[in-house]
Write a protein that holds these residues in place. Structure first.
Motif, PDB file in Angstrom:
ATOM      1  N   LYS A  22       0.811  -1.218   0.000  1.00  0.00           N
ATOM      2  CA  LYS A  22       0.000   0.000   0.000  1.00  0.00           C
ATOM      3  C   LYS A  22       0.844   1.267   0.000  1.00  0.00           C
ATOM      4  N   ARG A  41       2.620   5.704  -1.433  1.00  0.00           N
ATOM      5  CA  ARG A  41       1.231   5.319  -1.702  1.00  0.00           C
ATOM      6  C   ARG A  41       0.870   5.588  -3.154  1.00  0.00           C
ATOM      7  N   THR A  82      -5.067  -5.285   0.586  1.00  0.00           N
ATOM      8  CA  THR A  82      -5.623  -4.401  -0.443  1.00  0.00           C
ATOM      9  C   THR A  82      -7.088  -4.109  -0.183  1.00  0.00           C
TER      10      THR A  82
END
Length: 319
Positions: A117, A124, A160
């Motif tokens: 992530k 990010r 996720t």
């Protein structure tokens, strides 16, 4: 500095007072605050334990999304030696939402694949918040097939919110790529162990988690759709997301009871983000134990047991 979640405000106040007293004592040695600090620390620890011992599904979702929670790169850094990342799907391009490569895990060669992530704004954006495009799943398939060719086990780390939902992904065959990845997992002739380390969102998670053994951290979540998206569909409002989180049975405890996952890995009191190194080590211990249990099985048995495991989910007896 520790980042507190909304429901942790009472804990934050107590721990904040402790820090203030310690700072005061460091500035003036004549002030004795040890007794007061000890009492406050004990009270904060008790409140932390009580709070995390009774989290709602919605609160668990917040913990699973905590920005300081260990991510894929943290597990690889501490558990995998000589990690060599492998890029590209050999069809379209590279997707950094899914990272994978070869390395050594406690003396054995492994293929490690997982969602990343990112931990700050720059990473990010680089990893697209862990939401993979078709290229990511096709890369995962390529790496799993490579592992099978060399006869080495596969470890997947799932984190996720779901696969990338953009038009570009759909144009390049998102659904087909996810299905191919899931099918590849089912057909692997080598051991496959998956760990849900944070969020396990929809098909984007299942594509890497169709494993012989599916482990899940105590405060991780795993669901067919995010509570926010589910509430928007059913009630036309994200305000019902908390109710949706409960209805979806997203917690490790719910899923273990339903037979969707095989094992729950306890987290440190206060969540994995409070004791990151400890959580990574204990996850590694569990994965090592599961791999040892799969070592004695041949390829045909690994495939058969994996398929039977997932085909049995949701099956009910006929009267």
């Amino acid at each position: 500095m520790h980042t507190y979640l909304d429901f942790e405000k009472p804990i934050a106040e107590l721990e904040g007072k402790v820090q203030e007293l310690k700072l005061l004592a460091s500035q003036d040695s004549s002030i004795s605050v040890s007794d007061e600090v000890s009492k406050l620390e004990q009270k904060a620890a008790q409140l932390l334990q009580e709070t995390y011992g009774a989290l709602t599904p919605w609160q668990k979702l917040q913990v699973a999304r905590h920005p300081r929670r260990p991510h894929f790169v943290d597990y690889v850094e501490r558990l995998i030696e000589d990690f060599t990342p492998l890029a590209g799907d050999r069809v379209f391009g590279e997707d950094q939402a899914i990272v994978g490569g070869l390395g050594r895990f406690r003396g054995r060669s492994v293929m490690v694949i997982g969602h990343e992530k990112g931990s700050d704004t720059q990473t990010r954006m680089k990893h697209n918040f862990g939401m993979a495009t078709p290229e990511g799943y096709r890369k995962a398939v390529r790496l799993m097939q490579l592992a099978e060719r060399f006869g080495i086990p596969v470890i997947t780390l799932v984190d996720t919110a779901g696969a990338y939902p953009g038009i570009g992904g759909e144009e390049r065959g998102q659904a087909e790529a996810i299905a191919r990845s899931t099918d590849c997992c089912l057909g692997l002739g080598v051991p496959l162990v998956s760990v849900i380390i944070g969020e396990g969102g929809s098909g984007g998670a299942v594509a890497l988690a169709t494993a012989n053994r599916v482990l899940m951290l105590e405060h991780a979540v795993y669901s067919v759709i995010s509570p926010e998206a589910g509430a928007s569909i059913l009630w036309r409002s994200s305000d019902k997301a908390q109710d949706m989180a409960t209805a979806l049975k997203i917690t490790a405890q719910n899923l273990h009871q339903l037979g969707v996952i095989d094992r729950i890995l306890p987290e440190p009191v206060g969540g994995a983000h409070r004791e990151r190194a400890q959580m990574v080590k204990e996850t590694g211990d569990a994965v090592e134990e599961e791999l040892r249990g799969l070592d004695k099985l041949d390829a045909a048995t690994l495939k058969r047991l994996r398929r039977e495991k997932f085909l049995a989910m949701g099956r009910v007896g006929v009267a």
